[in-house]
Design an enzyme around this catalytic site. Structure first.
Site, short mmCIF file in Angstrom:
data_model
loop_
_atom_site.label_atom_id
_atom_site.label_comp_id
_atom_site.label_asym_id
_atom_site.label_seq_id
_atom_site.Cartn_x
_atom_site.Cartn_y
_atom_site.Cartn_z
N ASP A 170 19.68 -2.84 -23.74
CA ASP A 170 19.69 -4.00 -22.83
C ASP A 170 19.78 -5.36 -23.52
O ASP A 170 19.82 -6.39 -22.85
CB ASP A 170 18.43 -3.95 -21.92
CG ASP A 170 17.12 -3.91 -22.72
OD1 ASP A 170 16.15 -3.28 -22.23
OD2 ASP A 170 17.06 -4.47 -23.84
N HIS A 198 20.94 3.32 -30.00
CA HIS A 198 21.80 3.87 -28.94
C HIS A 198 22.87 2.90 -28.47
O HIS A 198 23.44 3.10 -27.39
CB HIS A 198 20.92 4.31 -27.75
CG HIS A 198 19.93 5.37 -28.11
ND1 HIS A 198 18.76 5.57 -27.41
CD2 HIS A 198 19.93 6.29 -29.10
CE1 HIS A 198 18.08 6.57 -27.96
NE2 HIS A 198 18.78 7.02 -28.99
N THR A 201 7.95 4.47 -25.30
CA THR A 201 8.94 5.54 -25.28
C THR A 201 8.26 6.86 -24.93
O THR A 201 7.15 7.13 -25.39
CB THR A 201 9.70 5.66 -26.62
OG1 THR A 201 10.63 6.74 -26.52
CG2 THR A 201 8.78 5.86 -27.80
N ASN A 206 1.58 2.76 -25.01
CA ASN A 206 2.27 3.35 -23.87
C ASN A 206 1.32 3.32 -22.68
O ASN A 206 0.11 3.30 -22.85
CB ASN A 206 2.68 4.80 -24.22
CG ASN A 206 3.75 5.32 -23.28
OD1 ASN A 206 3.60 5.25 -22.07
ND2 ASN A 206 4.84 5.81 -23.85
N GLU A 211 0.90 5.77 -20.80
CA GLU A 211 0.26 7.10 -20.71
C GLU A 211 0.47 7.84 -22.02
O GLU A 211 1.32 7.46 -22.83
CB GLU A 211 0.92 7.89 -19.56
CG GLU A 211 2.42 8.05 -19.75
CD GLU A 211 3.14 8.51 -18.49
OE1 GLU A 211 2.59 8.35 -17.38
OE2 GLU A 211 4.27 9.00 -18.64
N ALA A 239 2.88 -2.82 -22.59
CA ALA A 239 3.37 -3.44 -23.83
C ALA A 239 3.33 -4.96 -23.74
O ALA A 239 2.96 -5.64 -24.70
CB ALA A 239 4.80 -2.97 -24.08
C1 BV8 Z 1 22.19 13.70 -31.02
C2 BV8 Z 1 22.15 5.28 -24.36
C3 BV8 Z 1 23.32 15.20 -32.43
C4 BV8 Z 1 22.91 5.58 -23.13
C5 BV8 Z 1 20.55 7.08 -24.67
C6 BV8 Z 1 19.13 20.10 -25.69
C7 BV8 Z 1 20.35 20.04 -25.05
C8 BV8 Z 1 21.26 19.02 -25.29
C9 BV8 Z 1 20.94 18.00 -26.21
C10 BV8 Z 1 19.73 18.09 -26.84
C11 BV8 Z 1 18.83 19.10 -26.59
N1 BV8 Z 1 17.72 18.88 -27.35
C12 BV8 Z 1 17.89 17.76 -28.06
C13 BV8 Z 1 19.11 17.28 -27.78
C14 BV8 Z 1 19.69 16.10 -28.36
C15 BV8 Z 1 19.62 14.94 -27.38
C16 BV8 Z 1 18.26 14.83 -26.74
O1 BV8 Z 1 17.32 14.39 -27.38
N2 BV8 Z 1 18.19 15.20 -25.44
C17 BV8 Z 1 16.91 15.12 -24.74
C18 BV8 Z 1 17.18 14.76 -23.26
C19 BV8 Z 1 16.23 16.47 -24.88
N3 BV8 Z 1 19.86 13.79 -28.21
C20 BV8 Z 1 21.12 13.37 -28.36
O2 BV8 Z 1 22.07 13.88 -27.81
C21 BV8 Z 1 21.31 12.24 -29.36
N4 BV8 Z 1 22.34 12.63 -30.25
O3 BV8 Z 1 21.20 14.37 -31.09
O4 BV8 Z 1 23.32 13.98 -31.72
C22 BV8 Z 1 24.59 15.19 -33.14
C23 BV8 Z 1 24.58 15.10 -34.54
C24 BV8 Z 1 25.78 15.14 -35.21
C25 BV8 Z 1 26.99 15.23 -34.50
C26 BV8 Z 1 26.97 15.29 -33.11
C27 BV8 Z 1 25.78 15.27 -32.41
C28 BV8 Z 1 21.75 10.98 -28.64
C29 BV8 Z 1 20.66 10.50 -27.75
C30 BV8 Z 1 21.03 9.11 -27.23
C31 BV8 Z 1 21.25 9.18 -25.74
N5 BV8 Z 1 21.47 7.81 -25.25
N6 BV8 Z 1 20.81 5.85 -24.24
C32 BV8 Z 1 22.38 4.79 -21.97
O5 BV8 Z 1 21.29 4.18 -22.08
O6 BV8 Z 1 23.05 4.79 -20.94
S1 BV8 Z 1 18.97 7.69 -24.56
C33 BV8 Z 1 18.09 6.91 -23.32
O7 BV8 Z 1 16.82 7.54 -23.34
C34 BV8 Z 1 17.78 5.43 -23.53
O8 BV8 Z 1 18.27 4.92 -24.74
C35 BV8 Z 1 16.26 5.42 -23.57
O9 BV8 Z 1 15.74 4.41 -24.32
C36 BV8 Z 1 16.06 6.73 -24.21
C37 BV8 Z 1 14.71 7.30 -24.36
O10 BV8 Z 1 14.01 7.11 -23.22
P1 BV8 Z 1 12.74 6.13 -23.36
O11 BV8 Z 1 13.20 4.88 -24.03
O12 BV8 Z 1 11.63 6.87 -23.98
O13 BV8 Z 1 12.47 5.79 -21.87
P2 BV8 Z 1 11.72 6.72 -20.82
O14 BV8 Z 1 12.08 6.22 -19.46
O15 BV8 Z 1 11.95 8.15 -21.16
O16 BV8 Z 1 10.17 6.45 -21.09
C38 BV8 Z 1 9.64 5.17 -20.85
C39 BV8 Z 1 8.27 5.20 -21.49
O17 BV8 Z 1 7.71 3.90 -21.39
C40 BV8 Z 1 7.32 6.15 -20.77
O18 BV8 Z 1 6.58 6.87 -21.75
C41 BV8 Z 1 6.40 5.20 -19.99
O19 BV8 Z 1 5.08 5.71 -19.90
C42 BV8 Z 1 6.41 3.97 -20.85
N7 BV8 Z 1 6.20 2.71 -20.13
C43 BV8 Z 1 6.67 2.37 -18.91
N8 BV8 Z 1 6.30 1.09 -18.64
C44 BV8 Z 1 5.60 0.64 -19.72
C45 BV8 Z 1 5.54 1.67 -20.67
N9 BV8 Z 1 4.90 1.53 -21.84
C46 BV8 Z 1 4.32 0.34 -22.09
N10 BV8 Z 1 4.34 -0.70 -21.23
C47 BV8 Z 1 4.97 -0.58 -20.04
N11 BV8 Z 1 4.98 -1.63 -19.19
#
Ligand code: BV8
Ligand code: ZN
Length: 236
Positions: free
Chosen positions: A100, A115, A184, A209, A211, A227
């Protein structure tokens, strides 16, 4: 909190890893909360090269929706506290999963974007990247250089992260003495394991976080709260 403040006072090299939670108080929907839905599609289903190959108009409509939503939003006190830390510590490395651009808008100068960035586009044919702030973009935006189809310059699921960015991140994780893991859910790899990696290399790792996450019990400190409230208190 006091333990962490004391540790911060003595820190030489701090690494901060942020996720969507650091932007939540700016009004940016998080990925896995209710905000993770758009027209009943899950973000994880649209943020993939397969979805873009199958239906580029739909994927661009998703990113245009996020660009329209993000445009008027601004950094919150959490972003600004991290920008202050960059000025405060002898060495400070900010690593973000967020696309963002709010860290940069809050004044952080060195931001390692794991990312990518929603305001950058990349040509699918000649790979030229450029900043493009038009909101919304044309339905199928094309490259000014070669006419090829543009894509968002972000890392989709299943795509590799930039190896140069990763090299700088892991060098920072190996050499820092303190790491903050902020807002995260620690689900998405490789970011999710970075806290443990830093800890294995001797860093004191604190999680901030709303939670607990799967890693909370394996880190040194887990501060529960917003945060935007906790980070400013760490730099006051
Ligand atoms: C890779 C850009 C390998 C796009 C994003 C099984 C099947 C398929 C794939 C996989 C698998 N297991 C693992 C993988 C790999 C996969 C992965 O991890 N999948 C997950 C779903 C299991 N990873 C990938 O594919 C990565 N690449 O591994 O490549 C490779 C190597 C060589 C050659 C080829 C390939 C790429 C991952 C990148 C994906 N792109 N974003 C877009 O944004 O449109 S990820 C996306 O999720 C965002 O970037 C986001 O930031 C990110 C993570 O989410 P969080 O930031 O944690 O956000 P979330 O909503 O989840 O959580 C928010 C947190 O904040 C919560 O905990 C909440 O409690 C807290 N919160 C809320 N409010 C507050 C707060 N805390 C404090 N204060 C507050 N006020
Ligand atoms: Zn091109």
């Amino acid at each position: 909190m006091t333990q962490l403040k004391e540790r911060l006072r003595q820190a030489h090299h701090v690494v901060a890893l942020t996720g969507a939670g650091v932007s939540a108080e700016s009004g940016v929907p998080t990925f896995r909360g209710e905000g993770g839905l758009w027209r009943s599609h899950r973000a994880v289903d649209l943020a993939t090269p397969e979805a873009f190959a199958r239906d580029p108009r739909l994927v661009w409509a998703f990113y245009n929706w996020r660009r329209e939503l993000l445009g008027p939003l601004s950094p919150n006190p959490g972003h600004r506290a991290l920008a202050a830390m960059e000025r405060r510590f002898p060495r400070f490395t900010l690593v973000t999963q967020n696309i963002d651009n709010l860290h940069q808008e809050a004044g952080s100068r060195n931001v390692l974007e794991l990312h990518g960035n929603i305001w950058r586009v990349r040509c699918t044919r000649c790979a030229v990247t450029s900043e493009d702030r038009r909101v919304p973009l044309p339905e199928l935006p094309t490259c000014g250089v070669c006419g090829g189809l543009l894509r968002p310059d972000v890392v989709w699921f299943g795509e590799a992260l930039d190896p140069e960015v990763l090299e700088r991140v892991y060098e920072g994780l190996r050499s820092c003495d303190l790491m903050l893991v902020i807002g995260t859910s620690a689900v998405v790899q490789p970011a999710a394991s970075m806290g443990l990696y830093a800890r294995k290399h001797g860093a004191f790792v604190a999680e901030i976080n709303l939670e607990p996450t799967p890693f909370s019990s394996m880190l040194d400190v887990s501060l529960l709260g917003k945060a935007g409230e906790i980070l400013p208190r760490l730099v006051e």
